[in-house]
Design a protein around this motif. Structure first.
Motif, mmCIF file in Angstrom:
data_model
loop_
_atom_site.group_PDB
_atom_site.id
_atom_site.type_symbol
_atom_site.label_atom_id
_atom_site.label_comp_id
_atom_site.label_asym_id
_atom_site.label_seq_id
_atom_site.Cartn_x
_atom_site.Cartn_y
_atom_site.Cartn_z
ATOM 1 N N ASP A 106 0.814 -1.212 0.000
ATOM 2 C CA ASP A 106 0.000 0.000 0.000
ATOM 3 C C ASP A 106 0.850 1.266 0.000
ATOM 4 O O ASP A 106 0.377 2.337 -0.364
ATOM 5 N N TYR A 107 2.093 1.158 0.433
ATOM 6 C CA TYR A 107 2.956 2.341 0.578
ATOM 7 C C TYR A 107 4.099 2.395 -0.430
ATOM 8 O O TYR A 107 4.751 3.412 -0.577
ATOM 9 N N ARG A 108 4.368 1.316 -1.124
ATOM 10 C CA ARG A 108 5.572 1.178 -1.933
ATOM 11 C C ARG A 108 5.712 2.251 -3.020
ATOM 12 O O ARG A 108 6.787 2.813 -3.211
ATOM 13 N N ASP A 109 4.659 2.549 -3.754
ATOM 14 C CA ASP A 109 4.756 3.437 -4.920
ATOM 15 C C ASP A 109 4.211 4.837 -4.649
ATOM 16 O O ASP A 109 3.328 5.314 -5.353
ATOM 17 N N GLN A 110 4.773 5.485 -3.648
ATOM 18 C CA GLN A 110 4.377 6.855 -3.345
ATOM 19 C C GLN A 110 5.570 7.583 -2.754
ATOM 20 O O GLN A 110 6.533 6.950 -2.321
ATOM 21 N N PRO A 111 5.537 8.897 -2.720
ATOM 22 C CA PRO A 111 6.642 9.633 -2.109
ATOM 23 C C PRO A 111 6.807 9.295 -0.626
ATOM 24 O O PRO A 111 5.836 8.989 0.069
ATOM 25 N N PHE A 112 8.057 9.327 -0.186
ATOM 26 C CA PHE A 112 8.407 9.164 1.222
ATOM 27 C C PHE A 112 9.147 10.411 1.676
ATOM 28 O O PHE A 112 9.850 11.044 0.885
ATOM 29 N N TYR A 113 8.973 10.753 2.929
ATOM 30 C CA TYR A 113 9.515 11.995 3.469
ATOM 31 C C TYR A 113 10.370 11.726 4.694
ATOM 32 O O TYR A 113 10.027 10.886 5.526
ATOM 33 N N ARG A 114 11.457 12.475 4.810
ATOM 34 C CA ARG A 114 12.208 12.517 6.059
ATOM 35 C C ARG A 114 11.651 13.726 6.800
ATOM 36 O O ARG A 114 11.674 14.841 6.282
ATOM 37 N N VAL A 115 11.146 13.455 7.981
ATOM 38 C CA VAL A 115 10.483 14.487 8.773
ATOM 39 C C VAL A 115 11.226 14.643 10.093
ATOM 40 O O VAL A 115 11.436 13.658 10.805
ATOM 41 N N LEU A 116 11.639 15.858 10.391
ATOM 42 C CA LEU A 116 12.240 16.157 11.690
ATOM 43 C C LEU A 116 11.084 16.410 12.641
ATOM 44 O O LEU A 116 10.388 17.415 12.539
ATOM 45 N N ALA A 117 10.850 15.444 13.525
ATOM 46 C CA ALA A 117 9.716 15.507 14.442
ATOM 47 C C ALA A 117 10.186 15.961 15.813
ATOM 48 O O ALA A 117 11.328 15.730 16.202
ATOM 49 N N MET A 118 9.294 16.582 16.537
ATOM 50 C CA MET A 118 9.627 17.064 17.868
ATOM 51 C C MET A 118 8.953 16.196 18.913
ATOM 52 O O MET A 118 7.744 16.015 18.894
ATOM 53 N N GLY A 119 9.750 15.655 19.824
ATOM 54 C CA GLY A 119 9.240 14.894 20.952
ATOM 55 C C GLY A 119 9.201 15.784 22.180
ATOM 56 O O GLY A 119 9.447 16.992 22.102
#
Length: 104
Positions: free
Chosen positions: A43-56
């Protein structure tokens, strides 16, 4: 036939994860999955992926997420160019990395 994909989110845009409870800043975009050898589900293979700097609660962390699990966060405006230059190193290809984590 080659399918052309357009990323929904841009560098510096604030997004939130639909399944996890965090917001983050998009720092890099891959047109399709380019992570570790264990691939995501079909379901996820053929779509853009993002590196996200998340805040904890105590610190930030880097997440690699499929476009399908992210949504725009209209409550927070994207960073401007001056803010990006202050907080990130940016290589010739436009990839962003937190200043504390240099681009390899």
């Amino acid at each position: 036939m080659t399918r052309s994909l357009t990323a929904k989110f841009g560098l510096g845009q604030i997004v939130r994860h639909r399944e996890e409870s965090f917001r983050g800043l998009v720092v890099d975009v891959d047109g399709v999955y380019a992570g570790p050898a264990s691939e995501p589900g079909p379901d996820y293979r053929d779509q853009p992926f993002y590196r996200v700097l998340a805040m904890g609660e105590d610190t930030g962390f880097l997440v690699y997420a499929a476009e399908a699990v992210l949504e725009p966060d209209p409550d927070i405006a994207p960073m401007n160019a001056d803010d990006r230059a202050r907080w990130f190193t940016i290589d010739e290809a436009g990839h962003h990395a937190p200043r504390a984590q240099p681009i390899h």
